[in-house]
Design a protein around this motif. Structure first.
Motif, PDB file in Angstrom:
ATOM      1  N   ILE A 126      28.564  52.557  76.749  1.00  0.00           N
ATOM      2  CA  ILE A 126      27.286  52.548  76.041  1.00  0.00           C
ATOM      3  C   ILE A 126      26.629  51.171  76.110  1.00  0.00           C
ATOM      4  O   ILE A 126      25.397  51.050  76.094  1.00  0.00           O
ATOM      5  CB  ILE A 126      27.478  52.993  74.569  1.00  0.00           C
ATOM      6  CG1 ILE A 126      26.139  53.421  73.949  1.00  0.00           C
ATOM      7  CG2 ILE A 126      28.169  51.929  73.758  1.00  0.00           C
ATOM      8  CD1 ILE A 126      25.561  54.675  74.531  1.00  0.00           C
ATOM      9  N   ASP A 127      27.442  50.119  76.238  1.00  0.00           N
ATOM     10  CA  ASP A 127      26.894  48.765  76.313  1.00  0.00           C
ATOM     11  C   ASP A 127      26.281  48.455  77.674  1.00  0.00           C
ATOM     12  O   ASP A 127      25.652  47.407  77.844  1.00  0.00           O
ATOM     13  CB  ASP A 127      27.980  47.729  75.990  1.00  0.00           C
ATOM     14  CG  ASP A 127      28.463  47.828  74.556  1.00  0.00           C
ATOM     15  OD1 ASP A 127      27.650  48.200  73.684  1.00  0.00           O
ATOM     16  OD2 ASP A 127      29.660  47.548  74.311  1.00  0.00           O
ATOM     17  N   ASP A 128      26.469  49.367  78.645  1.00  0.00           N
ATOM     18  CA  ASP A 128      25.916  49.154  79.981  1.00  0.00           C
ATOM     19  C   ASP A 128      24.474  49.633  80.121  1.00  0.00           C
ATOM     20  O   ASP A 128      23.867  49.441  81.173  1.00  0.00           O
ATOM     21  CB  ASP A 128      26.776  49.878  81.037  1.00  0.00           C
ATOM     22  CG  ASP A 128      28.174  49.289  81.133  1.00  0.00           C
ATOM     23  OD1 ASP A 128      28.349  48.129  80.741  1.00  0.00           O
ATOM     24  OD2 ASP A 128      29.080  50.011  81.599  1.00  0.00           O
ATOM     25  N   LEU A 129      23.945  50.256  79.089  1.00  0.00           N
ATOM     26  CA  LEU A 129      22.576  50.760  79.186  1.00  0.00           C
ATOM     27  C   LEU A 129      21.619  49.599  79.445  1.00  0.00           C
ATOM     28  O   LEU A 129      21.644  48.581  78.733  1.00  0.00           O
ATOM     29  CB  LEU A 129      22.169  51.476  77.890  1.00  0.00           C
ATOM     30  CG  LEU A 129      22.829  52.824  77.603  1.00  0.00           C
ATOM     31  CD1 LEU A 129      22.372  53.348  76.241  1.00  0.00           C
ATOM     32  CD2 LEU A 129      22.498  53.833  78.690  1.00  0.00           C
ATOM     33  N   PRO A 130      20.741  49.742  80.434  1.00  0.00           N
ATOM     34  CA  PRO A 130      19.826  48.641  80.755  1.00  0.00           C
ATOM     35  C   PRO A 130      18.631  48.594  79.821  1.00  0.00           C
ATOM     36  O   PRO A 130      18.392  49.520  79.032  1.00  0.00           O
ATOM     37  CB  PRO A 130      19.385  48.984  82.177  1.00  0.00           C
ATOM     38  CG  PRO A 130      19.422  50.477  82.209  1.00  0.00           C
ATOM     39  CD  PRO A 130      20.603  50.871  81.366  1.00  0.00           C
ATOM     40  N   GLU A 131      17.877  47.515  79.898  1.00  0.00           N
ATOM     41  CA  GLU A 131      16.626  47.437  79.161  1.00  0.00           C
ATOM     42  C   GLU A 131      15.711  48.577  79.633  1.00  0.00           C
ATOM     43  O   GLU A 131      15.682  48.929  80.808  1.00  0.00           O
ATOM     44  CB  GLU A 131      15.939  46.090  79.416  1.00  0.00           C
ATOM     45  CG  GLU A 131      16.766  44.889  78.966  1.00  0.00           C
ATOM     46  CD  GLU A 131      16.926  44.821  77.467  1.00  0.00           C
ATOM     47  OE1 GLU A 131      15.910  44.960  76.752  1.00  0.00           O
ATOM     48  OE2 GLU A 131      18.078  44.646  76.996  1.00  0.00           O
ATOM     49  N   ARG A 132      14.996  49.152  78.688  1.00  0.00           N
ATOM     50  CA  ARG A 132      14.047  50.248  78.950  1.00  0.00           C
ATOM     51  C   ARG A 132      14.730  51.474  79.573  1.00  0.00           C
ATOM     52  O   ARG A 132      14.135  52.210  80.360  1.00  0.00           O
ATOM     53  CB  ARG A 132      12.881  49.775  79.831  1.00  0.00           C
ATOM     54  CG  ARG A 132      12.020  48.709  79.145  1.00  0.00           C
ATOM     55  CD  ARG A 132      10.813  48.335  79.981  1.00  0.00           C
ATOM     56  NE  ARG A 132       9.963  49.489  80.315  1.00  0.00           N
ATOM     57  CZ  ARG A 132       9.125  50.090  79.481  1.00  0.00           C
ATOM     58  NH1 ARG A 132       9.029  49.652  78.222  1.00  0.00           N
ATOM     59  NH2 ARG A 132       8.383  51.103  79.875  1.00  0.00           N
TER      60      ARG A 132
END
Length: 271
Positions: A126-132
């Motif tokens: 879940i911490d790998d989600l990029p900006e936007r």
């Protein structure tokens, strides 16, 4: 004597007809021992099939399953009398349909909690989600709210009221990563998974798409208030056939089938 004998034979024939009618209604018609129940097409229907078999074996009750692929039609069909019951929704969703559409429906019994989870084909944490990042949500109020609350609890966003079970993207007061939300019909969410960064998918639709709760980056826990239920028209909850269906459903056999089909992703809500 011939006339008397004829009359006696006629009376006997009428008595036989009455006996054949069995436990009939006051108007002389035979009692109906069959009902129709609506379910979601797929594993939920397979689970219901076990209850159908038990209802026949234990109560001589015939239950016909009517399958649906969307969340709106089963309540419309129940409200207009096309169904006697349905088993596909949790109580917050039922309440929203009653309030929004004026349906006179109520709860006859509880079935399972089917946890909702967040899945991704592009990211493994879940911490790998990029900006936007693009995040897909169920477009019905309560399941969309489940997703919003999960994101709030995971620290991805901040809601104005994390207790609001019908929260939507308009209730987001802090979105530090600029996540973009796409509200999509729940049944279609597995299909859009390759095109988004994250999708919140009900286990009802996740499991048939080959997704396991073990693969979810975020998921509901057993404390979820979203236990599914058997809904009926108000006044029918004590009807004998409905109570027999509920009893057949709330059984070890049904729980075992759900455990097998959902691989631990169905928690009995009647225990």
């Amino acid at each position: 004597m011939q006339v008397t004998l004829t009359r006696l034979l006629g009376a006997a024939a009428l008595a036989g007809t009455a006996l054949l009618a069995g436990c009939g209604n006051d108007d002389g018609t035979a009692e109906t021992r069959s009902i129709k129940v609506g379910t979601m097409s797929g594993p939920e229907s397979e689970v219901m099939e076990v209850a159908v078999q038990l209802a026949k074996e234990r109560y001589d009750l015939t239950v016909e399953i009517i399958e649906f692929t969307d969340y709106v039609s089963p309540n419309a069909a129940l409200a207009d009398g096309s169904l006697d019951a349905n088993a596909f929704q949790h109580e917050p969703y039922l309440r929203s349909m009653v309030e929004d559409r004026g349906y006179d429906l109520t709860v006859a019994g509880y079935t399972f909690v089917y946890p909702i989870g967040a899945y991704s084909e592009k990211h493994t944490d879940i911490d790998d989600l990029p900006e936007r990042a693009i995040i897909a949500l169920p477009n019905d109020p309560t399941n969309g709210g489940r997703a919003m609350i999960l994101m709030h609890n995971a620290g991805l966003i901040e809601l104005d009221d994390p207790e609001n079970l019908e929260a939507t993207p308009v209730n987001v007061v802090e979105n530090p990563h600029g996540f973009r939300f796409r509200e999509i019909e729940a049944a279609q969410l597995p299909r859009v998974l390759p095109d988004v960064d994250l999708a919140f998918i009900n286990n009802t639709f996740a499991q048939p798409a080959g997704l396991s709760l073990d693969d979810a980056l975020v998921q509901e826990g057993p404390e979820s208030p979203y236990v599914n239920l058997i809904a009926v028209r108000s006044g029918d909850e004590e009807r004998e056939e409905i109570q027999q269906l509920v009893s057949a459903y709330q059984s070890e056999e049904v729980a075992a089938m759900a455990q097998e089909l959902f691989e631990g992703g169905a928690v009995p809500g009647w225990e």
